[in-house]
Design a protein around this motif. Structure first.
Motif, short mmCIF file in Angstrom:
data_model
loop_
_atom_site.label_atom_id
_atom_site.label_comp_id
_atom_site.label_asym_id
_atom_site.label_seq_id
_atom_site.Cartn_x
_atom_site.Cartn_y
_atom_site.Cartn_z
N ARG A 158 -25.63 62.35 113.95
CA ARG A 158 -23.69 62.65 112.81
C ARG A 158 -23.86 63.48 112.13
O ARG A 158 -23.19 64.33 112.30
CB ARG A 158 -24.02 61.26 111.78
CG ARG A 158 -23.22 60.01 112.25
CD ARG A 158 -23.09 58.69 111.43
NE ARG A 158 -24.14 59.30 110.42
CZ ARG A 158 -25.51 57.71 110.26
NH1 ARG A 158 -25.21 57.19 111.39
NH2 ARG A 158 -26.05 57.69 109.47
N SER A 159 -25.23 63.75 111.38
CA SER A 159 -25.35 66.11 111.11
C SER A 159 -24.95 66.13 112.20
O SER A 159 -24.10 67.88 111.82
CB SER A 159 -25.70 65.69 110.87
OG SER A 159 -27.36 65.52 111.23
N CYS A 160 -25.01 66.76 113.38
CA CYS A 160 -24.84 67.49 114.21
C CYS A 160 -23.58 67.51 114.60
O CYS A 160 -23.21 68.74 115.58
CB CYS A 160 -25.82 67.74 115.63
SG CYS A 160 -27.97 67.88 114.44
N GLN A 161 -22.72 66.56 114.24
CA GLN A 161 -21.55 66.42 115.15
C GLN A 161 -20.37 67.64 114.86
O GLN A 161 -20.48 67.89 114.16
CB GLN A 161 -20.56 65.36 115.26
CG GLN A 161 -21.01 64.09 115.56
CD GLN A 161 -20.64 62.76 115.32
OE1 GLN A 161 -20.37 62.88 115.08
NE2 GLN A 161 -20.95 61.72 116.62
N PRO A 162 -20.11 68.58 116.10
CA PRO A 162 -18.64 69.47 115.27
C PRO A 162 -17.48 68.77 114.58
O PRO A 162 -17.27 68.00 114.54
CB PRO A 162 -18.41 70.26 116.48
CG PRO A 162 -18.65 69.16 117.75
CD PRO A 162 -19.60 68.03 117.39
N GLN A 163 -17.67 69.67 113.48
CA GLN A 163 -16.61 69.06 112.47
C GLN A 163 -14.95 69.67 113.04
O GLN A 163 -14.76 70.51 113.81
CB GLN A 163 -16.98 70.34 110.68
CG GLN A 163 -18.11 69.19 111.08
CD GLN A 163 -18.47 70.38 109.10
OE1 GLN A 163 -17.49 71.50 109.05
NE2 GLN A 163 -19.16 69.72 108.31
N ASP A 164 -14.18 69.20 112.02
CA ASP A 164 -12.36 69.56 112.38
C ASP A 164 -11.93 71.47 112.36
O ASP A 164 -12.48 71.90 111.10
CB ASP A 164 -11.58 69.16 112.17
CG ASP A 164 -9.79 68.92 112.19
OD1 ASP A 164 -9.03 68.55 111.28
OD2 ASP A 164 -10.20 69.11 113.47
#
Length: 132
Positions: free
Chosen positions: A72-78
């Motif tokens: 979850r922490s490595c997912q790309p942000q908007d």
């Protein structure tokens, strides 16, 4: 699973120590040859130990809580949110730089001519520096 972690580390420390002793005293190798063989054997043993750690001590299935948190922490942000935050930070930094420059000039204006002719103290210091 602490038992596997313990035995993994204990195995590395114990096996590498006794392995070196066997090479030196059991096979009557010189210190240099024993070190070379010891390093070679460690290069073979450590991948095997890493497989034990991966499968038993630190299983990394998707149902593990720490793996899910890491993913979850490595997912790309908007992208738009990142760009908006970056633009706002840049505007704040530019405003701060402009305020510092106006304070340095002493005129208090947000922009202006910073040439020595516009600033009498700068012109005097420039003239003094050229005469030295």
């Amino acid at each position: 699973r602490p038992v596997w972690k313990f035995w993994g580390v204990k195995g590395v420390v114990s096996v590498t120590y006794f392995q070196y002793l066997v090479l030196v005293y059991g096979f009557r190798l010189s210190s240099e040859d024993a070190t070379l063989w010891h390093c070679l054997l460690c290069c073979i043993e450590m991948p095997l130990l890493s497989l034990i750690h991966q499968c038993k001590a630190y299983p990394c299935g998707k149902n593990e809580a720490w793996v899910a948190a890491l993913l979850r922490s490595c997912q790309p942000q908007d992208e738009d949110r990142i760009e908006a935050r970056t633009s706002a930070k840049m505007a704040a930094v530019l405003a701060e730089v402009e305020a510092l420059q106006s304070r340095r000039r002493g005129d208090g204006s947000p922009s202006g001519d910073a040439s020595p002719a516009a600033d009498p103290t700068a012109a005097a210091s420039t003239a003094a520096a050229t005469t030295d």
